[in-house]
Design an enzyme around this catalytic site. Sequence first.
Site, PDB file in Angstrom:
ATOM      1  N   SER A  21     -11.770   0.044   6.739  1.00  0.00           N
ATOM      2  CA  SER A  21     -10.323  -0.025   6.471  1.00  0.00           C
ATOM      3  C   SER A  21     -10.059  -1.122   5.455  1.00  0.00           C
ATOM      4  O   SER A  21     -10.854  -2.060   5.331  1.00  0.00           O
ATOM      5  CB  SER A  21      -9.555  -0.370   7.748  1.00  0.00           C
ATOM      6  OG  SER A  21      -9.658  -1.758   8.016  1.00  0.00           O
ATOM      7  N   ASP A  22      -8.968  -1.013   4.695  1.00  0.00           N
ATOM      8  CA  ASP A  22      -8.552  -2.195   3.962  1.00  0.00           C
ATOM      9  C   ASP A  22      -8.016  -3.173   5.000  1.00  0.00           C
ATOM     10  O   ASP A  22      -7.696  -2.791   6.126  1.00  0.00           O
ATOM     11  CB  ASP A  22      -7.496  -1.858   2.893  1.00  0.00           C
ATOM     12  CG  ASP A  22      -7.417  -2.965   1.842  1.00  0.00           C
ATOM     13  OD1 ASP A  22      -7.941  -4.073   2.099  1.00  0.00           O
ATOM     14  OD2 ASP A  22      -6.833  -2.737   0.760  1.00  0.00           O
ATOM     15  N   TRP A  23      -7.937  -4.433   4.622  1.00  0.00           N
ATOM     16  CA  TRP A  23      -7.608  -5.493   5.592  1.00  0.00           C
ATOM     17  C   TRP A  23      -6.158  -5.352   6.058  1.00  0.00           C
ATOM     18  O   TRP A  23      -5.216  -5.579   5.303  1.00  0.00           O
ATOM     19  CB  TRP A  23      -7.866  -6.859   4.959  1.00  0.00           C
ATOM     20  CG  TRP A  23      -9.263  -7.367   5.197  1.00  0.00           C
ATOM     21  CD1 TRP A  23      -9.598  -8.589   5.702  1.00  0.00           C
ATOM     22  CD2 TRP A  23     -10.512  -6.700   4.965  1.00  0.00           C
ATOM     23  NE1 TRP A  23     -10.974  -8.714   5.804  1.00  0.00           N
ATOM     24  CE2 TRP A  23     -11.553  -7.566   5.368  1.00  0.00           C
ATOM     25  CE3 TRP A  23     -10.878  -5.440   4.485  1.00  0.00           C
ATOM     26  CZ2 TRP A  23     -12.902  -7.231   5.284  1.00  0.00           C
ATOM     27  CZ3 TRP A  23     -12.219  -5.106   4.403  1.00  0.00           C
ATOM     28  CH2 TRP A  23     -13.202  -5.991   4.802  1.00  0.00           C
ATOM     29  N   GLY A  24      -5.997  -4.904   7.283  1.00  0.00           N
ATOM     30  CA  GLY A  24      -4.646  -4.672   7.777  1.00  0.00           C
ATOM     31  C   GLY A  24      -4.153  -3.280   7.441  1.00  0.00           C
ATOM     32  O   GLY A  24      -2.959  -3.012   7.512  1.00  0.00           O
ATOM     33  N   GLY A  25      -5.074  -2.382   7.094  1.00  0.00           N
ATOM     34  CA  GLY A  25      -4.685  -1.032   6.704  1.00  0.00           C
ATOM     35  C   GLY A  25      -4.718  -0.034   7.858  1.00  0.00           C
ATOM     36  O   GLY A  25      -4.452   1.150   7.666  1.00  0.00           O
TER      37      GLY A  25
END
Length: 741
Positions: free
Chosen positions: A262-266
Amino acid sequence: MNLKFFIPAVMVFSAVTLFGQTPVYLDNSADIEDRIDDVMKRLTTEEKVAMLHAQSKFSSPGVKRLGIPDIWMTDGPHGIRPEVLWDEWDQAGWTNDSCVAFPALSCLAATWNEEMSYLYGVSIGEEARYRNKTVLLGPGVNIYRTPLNGRNFEYMGEDPYLASKMVVPYVKGVQSNGVAACVKHFALNNNEINRHTSNVIVDDRTLYEIYLPAFKAAVEDGGTWTIMGAYNLYKNQHACHNEYLLNDILKGEWEFDGVVVSDWGGTHNTDQAIKNGLDMEFGSWTDGLSANVKNVYDSYYLANPYLERIRSGEVGTEELDDKVRRILRLAFRTVMRQDRPFGNMLSEAHYQAAREIGNEGIVLLKNENNILPIVPGENCSILVVGENAIKMMTVGGGSSSLKVQREISPLEGLENAFGGKAEIIYSRGYVGDVSGEYNGVRTGQNLKENRSPEELLAEAVENAQKADYVIFIGGLNKSYHQDCENSDRAGLGLPYGQDQVISALAEANENLIVVNISGNAVAMPWIDKVPAVVQAWYLGSEAGNSIADVLSGVANPSGKLPFTFPVALEDCPAHSAGEYPGTKRNDGIWDIEYKEGIFVGYRWYEKENIKPLFAFGHGLSYTEFSYGKASADSKSMTGDGSITVSLDITNTGKTTGKEVVQLYISDMKFSLPRPEKELKDFRKIELEPGETSTVTFTIEKEDLSYFDPEKHDWVAEPGKFKALIGSASDDIRAEISFALE
Ligand code: BGC
């Protein structure tokens, strides 16, 4: 003890004591899939779930009991990010985590040289390996849809073919070190404004023809081991757990066997994360802005909430096993690989690579009367003006910000190159952003300036009147609303009153050279008054040396634009036909419809007959190349055949130089709208003065095809086509017609 295989002592110990013999998963000669099967038999459900999510800002746990190491990630994509604290974004304060900064990926794309891309990948991969990273969070290949996107500098331009060609060697180079590349941000992440809340609406044809090809190439040709999901939504589902993008296309159609990170916080939803193809979750709820709660990692969407669903029988373990298998595959390809090289950091070879890539990526946009290269006469004086001549550019811009061992500024580079041959004087000219800090890394530069804009301008103009040459070095920087993550630019124009400074300098001195440092196109209302313009990107540690190499003629420029420079923002497809930044719905989501469809970049300007400031593929040299007549081995091709087109290129100037010979294909008759022409191949060749080389292109059916949304397949319609060969998209020098039977 079986020492035939180089296995860390602890693993051998547990293996021998637990099982009396080397288990299959520790047997380096065994097939990776058999090793995975073997681990799977040994793991508890809790251990499996733990592997799916972060345990710190940039790491996820392995299985200590079995000697399976943690996975460590790092940004990417231009150098290895400095270490942050375990659970905070603050700097860890290490003294051994400075890196070499390589030129930004927009510069790499501008080299149009696959060898440069491989060199880049190997070099940055070596630095990542030495720092013991498992995954490098890069490269980025989101298509350049609007010049306002704050992250275009991290990407490879507007053309899917060019980006596809350039991404593959980077991935292979990184992975040759036993470090995984993580190609990002999949997919449709084409602006930073509202990046978490944009819902992209795009038709299938555009998706497949424009926005997916570079990712597909990274998977199918580059063999990337990981991919990062994007922040935005597509079809109202976040890209990090998107059924269509991840299950149907990436893992279905492309048979990707690696890990989706995942992207960070995605990540936003446990059920979707379980079902829709996400394998590893990072950065949720720990954005450094909100206070952390204890055991936040256990509260991740793919942590306890997943475990609870399994325990209650709400979901089975089929998806879990698939995710864990992929993560183990990643481990066996990287940290558990026996012959993994050791890498190295800060080597002169890496600085050399950065300089070479920079030299090849710089684009000479304009050079009236051959004012460049500068050959200083007697008592020559060169005035350098502009904040970007002295400002460190490796700090800032968001997650790609770096802590470098050294960075040569343009002014230093010019002093090194011309020292002793010319007097170099510096005037600030304007003040942009004097801050120099990102995420606790400080440049240590004091750029404070107390004089007024009028005083600064007056000093620069006065000095310009006396100088033989004036080099203005400005453009954008990595501050918020410039070229910077999590923000887009406010407009196409240069900030901080630079247009006024450039115009005044042009009045004062006719030998004015403008060096634009940016990862984006900028407006140039003064273009007719300035004889020479150079596009110099963010060049990393060796920035000043590369710029000086080109301005002094040590390097003959050979970069070509990977995206169009429009005259005005209204000329851009996303801002005239398309939507940007879209329409806000009642639920806070922004619908952003890519109404321009496949007509992105040069495809649009050509269709609409809009003359750009500088066209895609444009870039001058200090020498000249003549193009001979094109010939083909046949006038027609069958469906599964090919034709070969050749032509001679001659260096007719006085300097050795490199030319990018570009092949575009034009479909003469079609049932669906098609661009006037599309890039389908290119060759970068080096020629000495007087030397001729024959360039040969092989054209196949896929080069003639478009994506038919009805058939959900690529289609080449029989009929007439043209092969157009040139030095830029607006400088076609040879053409030949042929037919597809
Ligand atoms: C960026 C990613 C980056 C990640 C980790 C995110 O905000 O979008 O590109 O790799 O942070 O720093």
